[in-house]
Design a protein around this motif. Structure first.
Motif, mmCIF file in Angstrom:
data_model
loop_
_atom_site.group_PDB
_atom_site.id
_atom_site.type_symbol
_atom_site.label_atom_id
_atom_site.label_comp_id
_atom_site.label_asym_id
_atom_site.label_seq_id
_atom_site.Cartn_x
_atom_site.Cartn_y
_atom_site.Cartn_z
ATOM 1 N N ARG A 132 12.520 0.902 2.330
ATOM 2 C CA ARG A 132 13.950 0.725 2.632
ATOM 3 C C ARG A 132 14.121 -0.092 3.923
ATOM 4 O O ARG A 132 14.970 -0.973 4.006
ATOM 5 N N MET A 133 13.282 0.273 4.924
ATOM 6 C CA MET A 133 13.351 -0.456 6.196
ATOM 7 C C MET A 133 13.084 -1.944 5.978
ATOM 8 O O MET A 133 13.796 -2.798 6.512
ATOM 9 N N LEU A 134 12.053 -2.245 5.200
ATOM 10 C CA LEU A 134 11.697 -3.639 4.954
ATOM 11 C C LEU A 134 12.820 -4.356 4.210
ATOM 12 O O LEU A 134 13.146 -5.512 4.525
ATOM 13 N N TYR A 178 0.807 -1.214 0.000
ATOM 14 C CA TYR A 178 0.000 0.000 0.000
ATOM 15 C C TYR A 178 0.848 1.275 0.000
ATOM 16 O O TYR A 178 0.302 2.377 -0.077
ATOM 17 N N LEU A 179 2.159 1.125 0.092
ATOM 18 C CA LEU A 179 3.030 2.286 0.236
ATOM 19 C C LEU A 179 3.513 2.788 -1.118
ATOM 20 O O LEU A 179 3.713 1.993 -2.045
ATOM 21 N N PRO A 180 3.729 4.095 -1.251
ATOM 22 C CA PRO A 180 4.329 4.605 -2.490
ATOM 23 C C PRO A 180 5.739 4.042 -2.672
ATOM 24 O O PRO A 180 6.391 3.642 -1.712
ATOM 25 N N LYS A 181 6.185 3.999 -3.917
ATOM 26 C CA LYS A 181 7.436 3.315 -4.219
ATOM 27 C C LYS A 181 8.659 3.940 -3.548
ATOM 28 O O LYS A 181 9.677 3.279 -3.363
ATOM 29 N N THR A 205 10.639 -5.805 -3.039
ATOM 30 C CA THR A 205 10.446 -4.657 -2.141
ATOM 31 C C THR A 205 10.965 -3.368 -2.754
ATOM 32 O O THR A 205 10.330 -2.318 -2.650
ATOM 33 N N VAL A 206 12.132 -3.428 -3.384
ATOM 34 C CA VAL A 206 12.737 -2.202 -3.930
ATOM 35 C C VAL A 206 12.688 -2.190 -5.451
ATOM 36 O O VAL A 206 13.345 -1.381 -6.085
#
Length: 914
Positions: free
Chosen positions: A336-338, A327-330, A354-355
């Protein structure tokens, strides 16, 4: 004191009252009304409760008590009393509108709508009052048409009345007409500034329009008017939080938690305030409590995950962040945390997803991707590291630092295009010394002496007061083995910057390369005085002295910094070098639970166990290494080799397959897998893998060798010979000589097999395996050659069972019984549980005249073979006959069925003896 006296008087008065006649419900009711007129709310509540206690069906008392609760914001208590008032037939025009509001406060929308029929009988004003709540109940029940109808009715019977406007405001809010809502609220509050429903709606619309400061004011005013409203305290705390008034928001959350310590929304507020204040342990604690109560807001999970991240609780951080990342913007920081969390937990396969949307165009993204790529490279996840680096390099960078990082990482991955990135970095920032330094040493490593020298000369001209240009020139001279020039450059470097460690260690390296022991000791002693804790200096020091005194220096440096894993490794290496294996093991064990241990640690642990010949501990260490660093290839190869050497090819294959799960296209692992498949004679999967290897860039001779071995397993010897010949010519190893000789023998060309084996003995004259195989061929037609080779084998390998056994047979055939007995006895001592060895010993003993001993070993051979080997069984019968045990011999002989002409002939001879 006056307050105490007043309290005392009141206590006495109450006591006296309790003793007097009971007061009637009407008196209590009148007292309550009196208190109400004087705004003594608590006293009126007491009187009304007394009235109800005196007469439970007192409708007016119930109504007044319900109205007080409603005005205080206590919806549940209001519902109870107003329902009773309604039940006891209190005036509908008074109770129905208030009961509708009480139901609204308790979210009992169906109950609000159920009052509709009664409300139709009310006067216009009271009916419009009810219709406002009906409109809201219909909207919350997802009945928009009914809501529109009730709002329209309210307008038609009491146009522009306070409650008809409230009904319309609810309707406009549902249709997202926020400006109209605000206008209607303003008109309502102009009529009645304390109209609580309008204040609540004002707060709600302000939250929707993100006017959090106004929302906080509205909710605060509402709370002042209705102090028992629990929900408004939560709404107020939320509005205060969102308007940046953290301290005040937390006060309301604390007040709620005093009453209900598990209230999730209050814990949510506390978590948010703590996170904003960077008190991550408290933020994590309150976030977890809110989440455990099923308060599953995305931003709360984000706070829970981020707090756990800062606390380095990787598992918890991953659990929360992985649920919200989609759900987070790119470019959100939590991505980064994940990614870092996934890296810490070893979930390397998840990182790319993730990235994957990072464009590296935003400031800092390229640096982050490069850093992540470096960490992956450290883990051994080469493919994933390359993927991230390519992602980082996809956007043309105008940042010299980004280019330099990319260049260095590419060079670490053996990608020569990294030099171009370093050159681009220097073009973007000519003063970027670090990038130019990396470029110079990369050029030196690639033997581009010209470019390295150009940079060195440039530095000497540009920075004549700095040592860097001379240090680089010295490194160039060392590369060219021009040691005098190197010494001269290093002296100039030390003149400019006395005692600079780089120049001093390079001087030491020069002395060691030239094997000047005296100068090496002199220079390393000076360095030890100058930098006694420098790991590079310590390594040189032990490398030069290599004794207990040097070990003590290393141990002293380690004791001064016993958390430094690299110093611990230095000491452990020294201990192993001095054959102090147990001490090295103990030291390394102290660090076994440390996360992210370097590869050198594991290499040393395994090597130390190997030096102690402890295969079990080696296996355990390799398993631990693989578990800690599943992307490292070395432990896969070593563990597979360990299992294969024990004859357990299946376990070895499982280890390699696990390694290929992490490195699907790794050529080294594919080659190891091919060897194991061939060794375990798994032809079909070997042929399948060969198709993959055949299109790779491996040496053609290696491809021919694999194909030759497959053909050998398929017993296509004539086709295998040319393949294995080429393989042997390029890789003339003992094993490859055996393969080629085996192909010739299968093709009935024993003389060519002999030539291959004899040729290899010119390369490695003492290879006992080749000699044993060659002697086995000589057995057929040249026993003297066979004897000579077997004798040479046992001389070099006194425990070679096959050589001893075959020598015994050969000497037996030549009637050299003394020699035969020596080798038969030695073979049996080495392998007493092999049937053929016991059989040979029994046969030699029989021929030498020791009948009883011969029977003993012939019996053992028969037992070991379980009577299944006909040759052994015939020799056993022969021993029985020699020991006058004819009946047993006759019985066994009758049960023996020869399979060869030689066995048939021997059976006939034994039959004749009976």
């Amino acid at each position: 004191m006056k307050f105490v006296k007043a309290s005392l008087c009141l206590s006495i008065a109450l006591a006296l009252t309790a003793c007097s006649e009971q007061v009637s419900d009407e008196s209590h009711l009148e007292n309550a009304k009196s208190y109400l007129s004087n705004e003594q709310i608590n006293a009126s509540i007491i009187e009304l409760k007394n009235a109800i206690r005196a007469d439970g069906k007192n409708a007016e008392a119930r109504f007044l008590l319900g109205k007080i609760y409603l005005d205080l914001g206590d919806g549940l208590a209001a519902v109870k009393e107003l329902e009773r008032a309604h039940q006891f037939n209190y005036a509908a025009n008074k109770v129905v509108p208030l009961l509708a509001r009480a139901y609204t406060l308790t979210d009992s929308d169906a109950d609000v709508l159920a009052l509709s029929d009664e409300a139709e009988k009310l006067a216009n004003e009271e009916q419009s009052h009810y219709l406002a709540y009906k409109t809201l109940a219909a909207l919350r029940s997802e009945q928009p048409e009914q809501a529109k109808e009730s709002a329209a009715v309210a307008q038609s019977i009491a146009n522009q009345s306070l409650y008809s406007m409230l009904a319309m405001a609810y309707l406009q809010l549902a249709e997202n007409n926020y400006d109209e809502v605000k206008t209607l609220i303003s008109r309502i509050l102009a009529i009645d500034a304390q109209q609580v429903d309008a204040l609540m709606l004002q707060g709600q619309v302000s939250m929707v329009t993100k006017d959090y400061a106004q929302a906080a004011l509205s909710f605060k005013e509402y709370l002042d008017l209705q102090p028992r409203s629990g929900i408004v305290q939560l709404l107020l705390a939320d509005a205060l939080l969102k308007s940046g008034q953290d301290e005040e928001a937390e006060k309301y959350a604390d007040a709620i938690l005093v009453r209900i310590d598990s209230q999730p929304f209050a814990h949510y507020i506390k978590a948010m305030v703590a996170f904003n204040s960077k008190v991550f342990d408290k933020a994590s604690e309150h976030a977890e409590r809110a989440l455990s109560a099923n308060f599953n807001q995305a931003n709360l999970r984000l706070v829970a995950g981020a707090s756990a991240f800062y606390l380095k609780n990787w598992q918890q951080s991953h659990r929360h962040l992985s649920t919200v990342v989609k759900y987070l913007p790119k470019d959100h920081q939590a991505r980064r945390m994940l990614a870092v969390t996934q890296l810490e937990l070893g979930f390397v396969d998840e990182i790319s997803a993730t990235v994957g949307d990072f464009s590296a165009s935003r400031e800092g993204d390229a640096q982050f991707l490069s850093s992540l790529s470096y960490k992956l490279l450290e883990l051994g996840a080469m493919a994933e590291a390359k993927k991230l680096l390519e992602q980082s390099a996809a956007t043309t960078s105008t940042n010299a630092g980004d280019n330099a990082r990319q260049g260095i990482l590419k060079l670490m991955m053996n990608d020569p295009s990294g030099i171009q990135d370093l050159q681009d970095a220097v073009k973007l920032d000519p003063s970027f010394i670090e990038a130019e330094l990396a470029l110079a040493y990369a050029a030196l490593q690639n033997n581009d002496i010209k470019q390295a020298r150009e940079i060195a000369i440039k530095w000497q001209d540009k920075y004549p007061e700095k040592s860097g240009g001379y240090n680089l020139m010295a490194s160039i001279a060392i590369k060219e083995k021009k040691y005098d020039k190197a010494e001269q450059s290093l002296k100039q470097s030390l003149t400019l910057e006395p005692d600079n460690i780089f120049a001093l260690t390079e001087q030491l390296r020069l002395a060691r390369q030239q094997k000047n022991e005296t100068l090496s000791k002199e220079r390393v002693d000076y360095l030890m005085k100058l930098a006694p804790s420098n790991n590079k200096v310590l390594r040189h020091y032990f490398g030069i002295y290599r004794n207990e005194m040097a070990l003590e220096k290393l141990q002293a440096a380690y004791q001064a910094d016993n958390k430094d894993i690299n110093k611990a490794i230095l000491v452990a290496e020294a201990l192993v070098s001095l054959a102090q294996y147990k001490q090295a093991e103990n030291l390394l064990t102290d660090f076994a639970d440390m996360p992210k241990l370097p590869k050198r640690y594991w290499q040393l642990v395994v090597f130390n166990h190997r030096k102690q010949h402890d295969g079990k501990k080696m296996e355990s260490a390799l398993d631990s290494w693989l578990k800690a660093s599943p992307y490292h290839i070395e432990p896969v190869v070593l563990l597979a080799d360990l299992h294969a050497n024990r004859g357990n090819n299946e376990r070895a294959l499982n280890v390699v397959k696990r390694g290929l799960d992490y490195h699907q296209d790794n050529l080294v692992l594919q080659l190891v897998k091919m060897q194991l498949l061939l060794n375990s004679q798994q032809i079909t999967p070997a042929k399948s893998l060969y198709k993959t290897l055949a299109v790779t860039g491996i040496n053609d001779a290696l491809k021919q060798g694999f194909l030759g071995r497959i053909l050998l397993l398929e017993e296509k010897h004539s086709q295998a010979v040319p393949k294995l010949t080429k393989f042997y010519q390029v890789y003339p190893s003992s094993q490859n000589a055996v393969y080629l000789a085996g192909a010739y023998m299968g093709n009935k060309e024993e003389h060519k097999a002999v030539k291959v084996l004899e040729h290899y003995l010119t390369i490695e004259p003492n290879d006992s395996r080749i000699k044993t195989m060659l002697a086995g061929i000589y057995l057929e037609d040249d026993t003297n050659k066979a004897i000579a080779i077997y004798a040479d084998v046992v001389k070099n390998q006194p425990k070679n069972v096959i050589a001893h056994n075959n020598l015994a047979w050969l000497y037996l055939e030549q009637s050299k019984l003394d020699k035969a007995l020596i080798h038969a006895k030695e073979a049996f001592a080495l392998a007493p549980h092999i049937p053929n060895i016991a059989d040979t010993y029994g046969k030699v003993l029989l021929k030498s005249g020791d009948k009883r001993a011969a029977l003993k070993y012939a019996t053992k051979a028969s037992d070991l073979a379980q009577g299944q080997d006909i040759d052994i069984q015939l020799n056993y019968i022969e021993a029985l006959i020699a020991n006058s045990r004819a009946n047993e011999a006759k019985d066994l002989l009758s049960k023996t069925s020869p399979q060869t002409d030689e066995q048939t002939e021997k059976k006939a001879q034994l039959q004749a003896q009976l």
